[in-house]
Design a protein around this motif. Structure first.
Motif, PDB file in Angstrom:
ATOM      1  N   TYR A  31       0.663  -1.170  -0.032  1.00  0.00           N
ATOM      2  CA  TYR A  31       0.108   0.125   0.108  1.00  0.00           C
ATOM      3  C   TYR A  31       0.907   1.028  -0.008  1.00  0.00           C
ATOM      4  O   TYR A  31       1.855   1.154   0.661  1.00  0.00           O
ATOM      5  N   TYR A  33       0.664   5.657  -0.777  1.00  0.00           N
ATOM      6  CA  TYR A  33      -0.313   6.745  -0.643  1.00  0.00           C
ATOM      7  C   TYR A  33       0.248   7.967  -0.838  1.00  0.00           C
ATOM      8  O   TYR A  33       1.382   8.368  -0.536  1.00  0.00           O
ATOM      9  N   TYR A  35      -0.462  12.342   0.111  1.00  0.00           N
ATOM     10  CA  TYR A  35      -1.256  13.488   0.812  1.00  0.00           C
ATOM     11  C   TYR A  35      -0.597  14.657   0.517  1.00  0.00           C
ATOM     12  O   TYR A  35       0.584  14.812   0.223  1.00  0.00           O
ATOM     13  N   LEU A  45      -5.928  12.998   1.260  1.00  0.00           N
ATOM     14  CA  LEU A  45      -5.438  12.099   0.458  1.00  0.00           C
ATOM     15  C   LEU A  45      -5.649  12.339  -0.949  1.00  0.00           C
ATOM     16  O   LEU A  45      -6.706  12.771  -1.609  1.00  0.00           O
ATOM     17  N   TYR A  48      -4.109   6.749  -4.065  1.00  0.00           N
ATOM     18  CA  TYR A  48      -3.462   5.668  -3.172  1.00  0.00           C
ATOM     19  C   TYR A  48      -3.299   4.288  -4.153  1.00  0.00           C
ATOM     20  O   TYR A  48      -3.964   4.462  -5.400  1.00  0.00           O
ATOM     21  N   VAL A  50      -2.936  -0.140  -4.016  1.00  0.00           N
ATOM     22  CA  VAL A  50      -2.912  -1.466  -3.133  1.00  0.00           C
ATOM     23  C   VAL A  50      -1.939  -2.411  -3.772  1.00  0.00           C
ATOM     24  O   VAL A  50      -1.926  -3.338  -2.978  1.00  0.00           O
ATOM     25  N   LYS A  57      -8.393   7.055  -6.743  1.00  0.00           N
ATOM     26  CA  LYS A  57      -8.438   8.228  -6.496  1.00  0.00           C
ATOM     27  C   LYS A  57      -8.761   8.396  -5.046  1.00  0.00           C
ATOM     28  O   LYS A  57      -9.468   7.507  -4.431  1.00  0.00           O
ATOM     29  N   GLY A  58      -8.066   9.410  -4.394  1.00  0.00           N
ATOM     30  CA  GLY A  58      -8.462   9.640  -3.067  1.00  0.00           C
ATOM     31  C   GLY A  58      -9.367  10.754  -2.914  1.00  0.00           C
ATOM     32  O   GLY A  58     -10.338  11.025  -3.638  1.00  0.00           O
ATOM     33  N   VAL A  97      -3.763  -2.137   5.053  1.00  0.00           N
ATOM     34  CA  VAL A  97      -4.422  -1.049   4.976  1.00  0.00           C
ATOM     35  C   VAL A  97      -4.665  -0.840   6.475  1.00  0.00           C
ATOM     36  O   VAL A  97      -4.990   0.263   6.901  1.00  0.00           O
ATOM     37  N   ASN A  98      -4.825  -1.914   7.337  1.00  0.00           N
ATOM     38  CA  ASN A  98      -5.077  -1.734   8.712  1.00  0.00           C
ATOM     39  C   ASN A  98      -3.708  -2.000   9.476  1.00  0.00           C
ATOM     40  O   ASN A  98      -3.573  -2.701  10.693  1.00  0.00           O
ATOM     41  N   THR A  99      -2.560  -1.508   8.893  1.00  0.00           N
ATOM     42  CA  THR A  99      -1.440  -1.463   9.675  1.00  0.00           C
ATOM     43  C   THR A  99      -0.608  -0.009   9.587  1.00  0.00           C
ATOM     44  O   THR A  99      -1.240   0.825   8.619  1.00  0.00           O
ATOM     45  N   GLU A 100       0.008   0.403  10.584  1.00  0.00           N
ATOM     46  CA  GLU A 100       0.605   1.687  10.494  1.00  0.00           C
ATOM     47  C   GLU A 100       0.970   1.857   9.008  1.00  0.00           C
ATOM     48  O   GLU A 100       1.839   1.347   8.618  1.00  0.00           O
ATOM     49  N   ALA A 101       0.918   3.436   8.582  1.00  0.00           N
ATOM     50  CA  ALA A 101       1.841   3.685   7.427  1.00  0.00           C
ATOM     51  C   ALA A 101       2.837   4.486   7.985  1.00  0.00           C
ATOM     52  O   ALA A 101       3.090   5.429   8.842  1.00  0.00           O
TER      53      ALA A 101
END
Lengths: 112, 112
Positions: A31, A33, A35, A45, A48, A50, A57-58, A97-101
């Protein structure tokens, strides 16, 4: 490991010019991103991805384009720079997506 | 939720006191939440995260509370130190959308 690396750190563009903001990560994250952060504001955002070959698109994609040809790289393209695109741009990556960036140090862009 | 176009609110705390930073999120389908700390001139740094099947998670000097009923998230910092001065952002993974959206931030200022 270098983590997330963004280049350049600073850039001044004239209205109508184009440029590519580079972002690369060496953590083998799927992943990634982009910003933007306007002065004194939060992060919005732009685009992004995957995984390689997949982008979406964000919240604020207009005026930007991205590509993801490899896992490591996620460049952001400005085709016709406008003063409204003056901002600090941050690239980030995460394993899922559900871990720290993890964020890069940012690119400060001024359009005059 | 987000306050588009407004500058960041400031929380001023006496050194040594506890700080509580609040965040309202918008999407009831969000299932993963993160708090980031951003120091001046740097990219956001991960502090702590929480998944929607939990209502509290503790780290070193930090605690995150999640209230899904009212879509509210808070970050508690114990014994606030000068090094805690920064802007704090909450972020959410908006369910199946595979993207992390940032909320409006709060600037934490420490009084000696």
């Amino acid at each position: 490991n270098a983590g997330v690396t963004q280049t350049p750190k600073f850039r001044i563009l004239k209205i109508g010019q184009s440029m590519t903001l580079q972002c690369t990560q060496d953590m083998n994250h799927n992943y990634m991103y982009w910003y933007r952060q306007d002065p004194g504001m939060g992060l919005k955002l732009i685009y992004y991805s995957v995984g390689a070959g997949i982008t979406d698109k964000g919240e604020v994609p207009n005026g930007y384009n991205v590509s993801r040809s490899t896992t490591e790289d996620f460049p952001l393209r400005l085709e016709l720079a406008a003063p409204s695109q003056t901002s600090v741009y941050f690239c980030a990556s995460s394993y899922a997506v559900n871990t720290e960036a993890f964020f890069g140090q940012g690119t400060r862009l001024t359009v005059v | 939720g987000e306050s588009v176009g407004l500058h960041l609110p400031t929380l001023s705390v006496q050194e040594g006191d506890n700080s509580i930073i609040n965040c309202a999120y918008s999407n009831s389908a969000s299932d993963y939440f993160i708090w980031y700390k951003q120091e001046s001139g740097k990219g956001p740094q991960f502090i702590i995260d929480i998944r929607s099947n939990m209502d509290k998670r503790q780290g070193q000097r930090v605690t995150v509370l999640l209230n899904k009923t009212v879509k509210h998230l808070s970050l508690q910092i114990a014994a606030t130190q000068p090094g805690d001065s920064a802007v704090y952002f909450c972020a959410e993974n908006q369910g199946s959308a595979s993207k992390i959206i940032f909320g409006s931030g709060t600037r934490l200022s420490i009084r000696p």
